[in-house]
Design a protein around this motif. Structure first.
Motif, PDB file in Angstrom:
ATOM      1  N   VAL A 381      51.110 -16.477  16.821  1.00  0.00           N
ATOM      2  CA  VAL A 381      51.186 -15.026  16.663  1.00  0.00           C
ATOM      3  C   VAL A 381      51.530 -14.733  15.204  1.00  0.00           C
ATOM      4  O   VAL A 381      52.580 -15.155  14.704  1.00  0.00           O
ATOM      5  CB  VAL A 381      52.251 -14.414  17.587  1.00  0.00           C
ATOM      6  CG1 VAL A 381      52.408 -12.921  17.322  1.00  0.00           C
ATOM      7  CG2 VAL A 381      51.875 -14.654  19.048  1.00  0.00           C
ATOM      8  N   HIS A 382      50.637 -14.015  14.533  1.00  0.00           N
ATOM      9  CA  HIS A 382      50.828 -13.712  13.110  1.00  0.00           C
ATOM     10  C   HIS A 382      51.320 -12.275  12.946  1.00  0.00           C
ATOM     11  O   HIS A 382      50.691 -11.340  13.430  1.00  0.00           O
ATOM     12  CB  HIS A 382      49.515 -13.900  12.342  1.00  0.00           C
ATOM     13  CG  HIS A 382      49.641 -13.664  10.871  1.00  0.00           C
ATOM     14  ND1 HIS A 382      50.137 -14.607  10.005  1.00  0.00           N
ATOM     15  CD2 HIS A 382      49.348 -12.570  10.113  1.00  0.00           C
ATOM     16  CE1 HIS A 382      50.137 -14.125   8.779  1.00  0.00           C
ATOM     17  NE2 HIS A 382      49.667 -12.886   8.813  1.00  0.00           N
ATOM     18  N   ILE A 383      52.459 -12.120  12.267  1.00  0.00           N
ATOM     19  CA  ILE A 383      53.023 -10.808  11.957  1.00  0.00           C
ATOM     20  C   ILE A 383      52.996 -10.645  10.444  1.00  0.00           C
ATOM     21  O   ILE A 383      53.556 -11.468   9.714  1.00  0.00           O
ATOM     22  CB  ILE A 383      54.474 -10.674  12.454  1.00  0.00           C
ATOM     23  CG1 ILE A 383      54.541 -10.875  13.978  1.00  0.00           C
ATOM     24  CG2 ILE A 383      55.066  -9.314  12.063  1.00  0.00           C
ATOM     25  CD1 ILE A 383      55.965 -10.935  14.516  1.00  0.00           C
ATOM     26  N   SER A 384      52.330  -9.612   9.960  1.00  0.00           N
ATOM     27  CA  SER A 384      52.294  -9.369   8.516  1.00  0.00           C
ATOM     28  C   SER A 384      53.042  -8.079   8.199  1.00  0.00           C
ATOM     29  O   SER A 384      52.912  -7.085   8.914  1.00  0.00           O
ATOM     30  CB  SER A 384      50.849  -9.291   8.010  1.00  0.00           C
ATOM     31  OG  SER A 384      50.146  -8.253   8.637  1.00  0.00           O
ATOM     32  N   ILE A 385      53.838  -8.121   7.126  1.00  0.00           N
ATOM     33  CA  ILE A 385      54.657  -6.983   6.709  1.00  0.00           C
ATOM     34  C   ILE A 385      54.392  -6.706   5.235  1.00  0.00           C
ATOM     35  O   ILE A 385      54.587  -7.587   4.386  1.00  0.00           O
ATOM     36  CB  ILE A 385      56.154  -7.267   6.929  1.00  0.00           C
ATOM     37  CG1 ILE A 385      56.423  -7.600   8.405  1.00  0.00           C
ATOM     38  CG2 ILE A 385      57.003  -6.076   6.489  1.00  0.00           C
ATOM     39  CD1 ILE A 385      57.835  -8.094   8.665  1.00  0.00           C
ATOM     40  N   GLN A 386      53.941  -5.508   4.934  1.00  0.00           N
ATOM     41  CA  GLN A 386      53.733  -5.072   3.557  1.00  0.00           C
ATOM     42  C   GLN A 386      54.833  -4.081   3.210  1.00  0.00           C
ATOM     43  O   GLN A 386      55.008  -3.072   3.882  1.00  0.00           O
ATOM     44  CB  GLN A 386      52.365  -4.411   3.399  1.00  0.00           C
ATOM     45  CG  GLN A 386      52.050  -3.947   2.001  1.00  0.00           C
ATOM     46  CD  GLN A 386      51.790  -5.092   1.028  1.00  0.00           C
ATOM     47  OE1 GLN A 386      51.181  -6.091   1.396  1.00  0.00           O
ATOM     48  NE2 GLN A 386      52.253  -4.947  -0.210  1.00  0.00           N
ATOM     49  N   LEU A 387      55.600  -4.380   2.145  1.00  0.00           N
ATOM     50  CA  LEU A 387      56.766  -3.559   1.817  1.00  0.00           C
ATOM     51  C   LEU A 387      56.491  -2.522   0.740  1.00  0.00           C
ATOM     52  O   LEU A 387      57.032  -1.428   0.769  1.00  0.00           O
ATOM     53  CB  LEU A 387      57.920  -4.453   1.368  1.00  0.00           C
ATOM     54  CG  LEU A 387      58.478  -5.404   2.430  1.00  0.00           C
ATOM     55  CD1 LEU A 387      59.580  -6.252   1.820  1.00  0.00           C
ATOM     56  CD2 LEU A 387      58.988  -4.636   3.627  1.00  0.00           C
ATOM     57  N   GLY A 388      55.724  -2.866  -0.254  1.00  0.00           N
ATOM     58  CA  GLY A 388      55.493  -1.962  -1.384  1.00  0.00           C
ATOM     59  C   GLY A 388      54.584  -2.631  -2.371  1.00  0.00           C
ATOM     60  O   GLY A 388      53.678  -3.376  -1.991  1.00  0.00           O
ATOM     61  N   ASP A 389      54.834  -2.400  -3.650  1.00  0.00           N
ATOM     62  CA  ASP A 389      53.973  -2.981  -4.673  1.00  0.00           C
ATOM     63  C   ASP A 389      54.684  -4.044  -5.501  1.00  0.00           C
ATOM     64  O   ASP A 389      54.293  -4.351  -6.626  1.00  0.00           O
ATOM     65  CB  ASP A 389      53.421  -1.886  -5.589  1.00  0.00           C
ATOM     66  CG  ASP A 389      54.523  -1.048  -6.245  1.00  0.00           C
ATOM     67  OD1 ASP A 389      55.706  -1.384  -6.038  1.00  0.00           O
ATOM     68  OD2 ASP A 389      54.186  -0.084  -6.945  1.00  0.00           O
TER      69      ASP A 389
END
Length: 414
Positions: A381-389
């Motif tokens: 199970v792949h969880i991806s989290i993008q926070l900002g730049d």
């Protein structure tokens, strides 16, 4: 023999070749074996690795302030010039919290192994795993070590002898061409429970026939460990015994490897692949686990911030149980991210499960519940989290938390 699935290359154009049946003895000059000496009821419980020539060696150890006797003995061996030629490992008994007697027993294991292979004592490393607080049955251990014979090498028996609650053997090997010479890197590991970032009840052994400058070897192992073994968690417990030990005997015949070598990056990638594969196998084999969870973080303010956040999410019991129950409860992911200890802007956070967006700019977005549940039923199970730049990124691995974890650990000693 248990599950021994090898992972496929991360990239199609990988600069190294992944051996179909790679082991810790795939590199030139290494042999390994194991047997049952009586620590356990009937399974193999003591094993050995041997290099036909002395090898440059280095190790990293648990961060637990209470460290088992074998770690002290291995550190003593490495203090004599960072050279090793053999490793002795037992399972079923950690030889931890056993006082002076435990330390003497670990030194005796070293002495007996050296005698059996006719090498200096300081050329032997010692490792143990199992129940804490019980003294080793040294009469059985001594009898087992006296049965070590190079002619009876059997790498699968070694891989079985180091296991505790693991469901199967963990091994991998790759090959890469350096200076026109084929260089092989192989490894074996054990670990299933009491696994947490910064080392835990985990033993990993990596061997290579590469010629590596000793001054470059430990920094390499430390760097790779930080991005692989130290990025996995099963249950949040850090043990007394774990160690990653690496040996390089130079029999491949390449020019000495260091950061100035033009192919250092290729070797680093191959070495990292071996460590990462073993780390993922440990995470996937968490006690009672049914799935591997991979948490990828991008856009953090720093690399360390990304590491802390990814480990917080993959280590969250609420996230782990949600994955086990195939429940796309994204609020648990945001909650774990929020207590990771670093500043973040919730209004810029984006989360995806298996590539399907479920949170955009801190707010939920509509998604197909059945489609996401199907993703959560996958083995990985792949969880991806993008926070900002920001430019901080990291990946952490763990497993789901199941009913069987409690069953296994409720009766570990019995």
């Amino acid at each position: 023999m248990g599950k021994t699935t090898l992972l496929k290359p991360e990239k199609e154009n990988s600069p190294f070749h992944i051996m179909t049946e790679g082991h810790i003895t795939s590199a030139k000059g290494y042999k390994a074996g194991g047997l049952h000496c009586g620590i356990k009821y009937k399974r193999p419980d003591i094993g050995w690795v041997y290099s036909e020539v002395s090898a440059n060696a280095c190790a990293v150890y648990t961060t637990n302030r209470i460290q088992a006797a074998p770690l002290a003995v291995t550190q003593d061996s490495l203090s004599h010039g960072s050279l090793l030629q053999a490793v002795v490992v037992n399972s079923g008994n950690a030889n931890a919290c056993t006082g002076e007697r435990g330390l003497n027993d670990a030194f005796e294991m070293r002495r007996l192994t050296a005698e059996q292979f006719q090498i200096p004592e300081f050329m032997v490393a010692v490792a143990s795993t199992g129940v804490i607080g019980e003294v080793l049955p040294m009469d059985k251990v001594m009898c087992g070590i006296k049965q070590f014979h190079l002619k009876e090498a059997d790498v699968e028996m070694f891989e079985r002898a180091i296991l505790t609650t693991d469901t199967g053997r963990k091994h991998v090997a790759v090959q890469v061409v350096i200076d026109g010479k084929t260089v092989t890197i192989g490894g074996a590991a054990k670990g299933s429970g009491m696994i947490h970032p910064n080392m835990a009840t985990m033993l990993a052994f990596i061997t290579t026939d590469a010629n590596i400058d000793q001054q470059a070897f430990y920094p390499l192992l430390r760097q790779v460990t930080d991005h692989t073994f130290n990025m996995i968690t099963v249950d949040g417990d850090t043990s007394t015994n774990d160690m990653v030990l690496a040996l390089a005997n130079g029999l491949a015949g390449n020019q000495p490897l260091n950061k100035d070598h033009p192919q250092w990056g290729i070797f680093l990638d191959a070495f990292t692949y071996v460590a990462q594969t073993l780390a993922k196998m440990i995470a996937r084999d968490g006690e009672g686990a049914t799935k591997l969870i991979e948490v990828e973080v991008n856009g953090a303010t720093s690399k360390e911030a990304a590491r802390r956040l990814s480990k917080a999410v993959v280590g969250s019991n609420l996230v782990k149980t949600a994955v086990f129950g195939c429940d796309p409860n994204w609020g648990r992911i945001l909650c774990a991210a929020g207590y990771s200890g670093d500043l973040l802007d919730p209004d810029s956070m984006c989360v995806a499960l298996g590539g399907i967006p479920i949170v955009q700019n801190g707010l939920p977005v509509p998604f197909d519940e059945h489609q996401v549940k199907a993703i959560l039923r996958r083995e990985t199970v792949h969880i991806s989290i993008q926070l900002g730049d920001g430019d901080g990124d990291a990946v952490a691995w763990g497993c789901d938390l199941t009913y069987d974890y409690v069953k296994i650990n409720a009766s570990y000693r019995t």
